[in-house]
Motif scaffolding. Sequence first.
Motif, mmCIF file in Angstrom:
data_model
loop_
_atom_site.group_PDB
_atom_site.id
_atom_site.type_symbol
_atom_site.label_atom_id
_atom_site.label_comp_id
_atom_site.label_asym_id
_atom_site.label_seq_id
_atom_site.Cartn_x
_atom_site.Cartn_y
_atom_site.Cartn_z
ATOM 1 N N ASN A 167 0.871 -1.172 0.000
ATOM 2 C CA ASN A 167 0.000 0.000 0.000
ATOM 3 C C ASN A 167 0.909 1.223 0.000
ATOM 4 O O ASN A 167 1.608 1.485 0.989
ATOM 5 C CB ASN A 167 -0.905 -0.009 1.227
ATOM 6 C CG ASN A 167 -1.864 1.170 1.240
ATOM 7 O OD1 ASN A 167 -2.077 1.822 0.215
ATOM 8 N ND2 ASN A 167 -2.447 1.450 2.396
ATOM 9 N N VAL A 168 0.911 1.969 -1.117
ATOM 10 C CA VAL A 168 1.829 3.098 -1.288
ATOM 11 C C VAL A 168 1.018 4.385 -1.387
ATOM 12 O O VAL A 168 0.146 4.516 -2.247
ATOM 13 C CB VAL A 168 2.689 2.940 -2.554
ATOM 14 C CG1 VAL A 168 3.659 4.115 -2.690
ATOM 15 C CG2 VAL A 168 3.451 1.612 -2.520
ATOM 16 N N ASN A 169 1.303 5.331 -0.501
ATOM 17 C CA ASN A 169 0.609 6.612 -0.484
ATOM 18 C C ASN A 169 1.613 7.755 -0.630
ATOM 19 O O ASN A 169 2.665 7.751 0.022
ATOM 20 C CB ASN A 169 -0.165 6.783 0.827
ATOM 21 C CG ASN A 169 -1.404 5.915 0.883
ATOM 22 O OD1 ASN A 169 -2.466 6.308 0.412
ATOM 23 N ND2 ASN A 169 -1.264 4.727 1.444
ATOM 24 N N PHE A 170 1.271 8.727 -1.487
ATOM 25 C CA PHE A 170 2.121 9.889 -1.730
ATOM 26 C C PHE A 170 1.516 11.125 -1.078
ATOM 27 O O PHE A 170 0.293 11.342 -1.159
ATOM 28 C CB PHE A 170 2.251 10.155 -3.232
ATOM 29 C CG PHE A 170 3.096 9.165 -3.973
ATOM 30 C CD1 PHE A 170 4.408 9.463 -4.308
ATOM 31 C CD2 PHE A 170 2.569 7.930 -4.343
ATOM 32 C CE1 PHE A 170 5.186 8.551 -5.011
ATOM 33 C CE2 PHE A 170 3.338 7.012 -5.047
ATOM 34 C CZ PHE A 170 4.655 7.325 -5.377
ATOM 35 N N LYS A 177 10.234 13.989 0.489
ATOM 36 C CA LYS A 177 11.483 13.889 1.243
ATOM 37 C C LYS A 177 12.169 12.538 1.081
ATOM 38 O O LYS A 177 13.333 12.389 1.427
ATOM 39 C CB LYS A 177 11.213 14.150 2.727
ATOM 40 C CG LYS A 177 10.798 15.579 3.035
ATOM 41 C CD LYS A 177 10.591 15.765 4.523
ATOM 42 C CE LYS A 177 10.168 17.190 4.860
ATOM 43 N NZ LYS A 177 9.942 17.369 6.317
ATOM 44 N N GLY A 178 11.447 11.553 0.575
ATOM 45 C CA GLY A 178 11.998 10.202 0.453
ATOM 46 C C GLY A 178 10.916 9.184 0.743
ATOM 47 O O GLY A 178 9.724 9.502 0.737
ATOM 48 N N ALA A 225 4.266 9.591 8.234
ATOM 49 C CA ALA A 225 5.101 9.728 7.044
ATOM 50 C C ALA A 225 4.505 10.734 6.064
ATOM 51 O O ALA A 225 5.203 11.616 5.548
ATOM 52 C CB ALA A 225 5.289 8.370 6.378
ATOM 53 N N LEU A 226 3.198 10.621 5.806
ATOM 54 C CA LEU A 226 2.555 11.506 4.843
ATOM 55 C C LEU A 226 2.513 12.948 5.334
ATOM 56 O O LEU A 226 2.796 13.885 4.577
ATOM 57 C CB LEU A 226 1.138 11.007 4.558
ATOM 58 C CG LEU A 226 1.049 9.679 3.804
ATOM 59 C CD1 LEU A 226 -0.387 9.160 3.813
ATOM 60 C CD2 LEU A 226 1.556 9.819 2.383
ATOM 61 N N TYR A 230 6.808 12.372 3.435
ATOM 62 C CA TYR A 230 7.425 11.154 2.912
ATOM 63 C C TYR A 230 6.412 10.291 2.157
ATOM 64 O O TYR A 230 5.217 10.300 2.469
ATOM 65 C CB TYR A 230 8.006 10.312 4.057
ATOM 66 C CG TYR A 230 9.195 10.925 4.734
ATOM 67 C CD1 TYR A 230 10.488 10.710 4.259
ATOM 68 C CD2 TYR A 230 9.032 11.723 5.874
ATOM 69 C CE1 TYR A 230 11.582 11.275 4.891
ATOM 70 C CE2 TYR A 230 10.125 12.296 6.509
ATOM 71 C CZ TYR A 230 11.399 12.065 6.004
ATOM 72 O OH TYR A 230 12.484 12.640 6.635
ATOM 73 N N ILE A 231 6.906 9.535 1.191
ATOM 74 C CA ILE A 231 6.110 8.504 0.543
ATOM 75 C C ILE A 231 5.980 7.357 1.530
ATOM 76 O O ILE A 231 6.988 6.838 2.023
ATOM 77 C CB ILE A 231 6.779 8.011 -0.752
ATOM 78 C CG1 ILE A 231 7.009 9.166 -1.723
ATOM 79 C CG2 ILE A 231 5.939 6.921 -1.410
ATOM 80 C CD1 ILE A 231 7.934 8.811 -2.876
#
Length: 254
Positions: A167-170, A177-178, A225-226, A230-231
Amino acid sequence: MKKPLILISNDDGYHSGGLRYLCEFLNDIGDLLVCAPESPRSGYSCAFSAEPPIYLKRRKDIAGAEVWSCSGTPADCVKIALERLTPHRRPDLVIGGINHGDNSTVNTHYSGTMGVAMEGCMKYIPSIAFSSCDYDPNADLSPLRDGVRMIVERVLSEGLPKGVCLNVNFPKESPFKGIKVCRMGYGSWTNETQECIHPRKGKYYWMVGYYHDDEPGATDNDRWALVNGYIAVTPTTMDVTAYDMLEKMKKEWE
C-alpha cells in the motif's frame, strides 16, 4: 524477450486522470492491460458482484495500454481480466491506482484501490496500490513518476512474499522527502452521516465523516510519514489472523 505484463485497475474509473498518469509512467517498463470500472467505485474494498451480470467494453488505448471498462467492482475487474483478457499469459504485476485520495491508515480497509491489490495478492501475483493525498481529479500527478517507477521496477525484479502486497501513499505536496516503510496507523472516522431533508420524501443521508488520528504521538506509521512529506510504503498481508491471540487462545482454550 517480452516485457512484463502489468494489469492495472482502480476505483475511480477507466477514464480517471490517475490511471492515465500511471499508464504514461509505465508504458516503457511493461505491456499494460487496463481493466477498470466504467464509473467510480470508491469504498468498494474487496466487494464483488454476486448478483448483477458484468459487462466488458473495449475502450480507446491510453498511452499504449489496452483498455477495457467493466460494469462491476474493482475486484471484479481483476477477476474477469485474469480469466477473460489474459487467459494464456499470467500478469507479472497487478496495480491499483493511482487513486485520487489518501488510502492510508484505516482507509486501507475501505479502499477499492486496495481491493485491486488484495485481489491480485489472493491470486498470488505481486500487487501494489498507489494513492495520492491530492483529491483533485485534475491534479498534476507528474511528481509521482520517479517514485512509482522505482517501486514498480523493484517489485518486478525482487517480487513480494506470498500473501503480501504494498500500500503506497504519496503526500499532496512535492518534492517528497523520500520513502518511509511503515506500519498502518490507527485512526477512526467520526460524524459519518449528514442528515438532509428532501422536499418530497422526508429525510435522507450522505456518508461523510471526519478523520481522527488515534495515535498522534506515533512516528512510525503511514499517517506520520505523509504528514511529514514522505512517501509511505506499507507491506500489507492477506492473512488477517491475529497470531499473538492465536497462541494465547491455544494455551487457554485447548
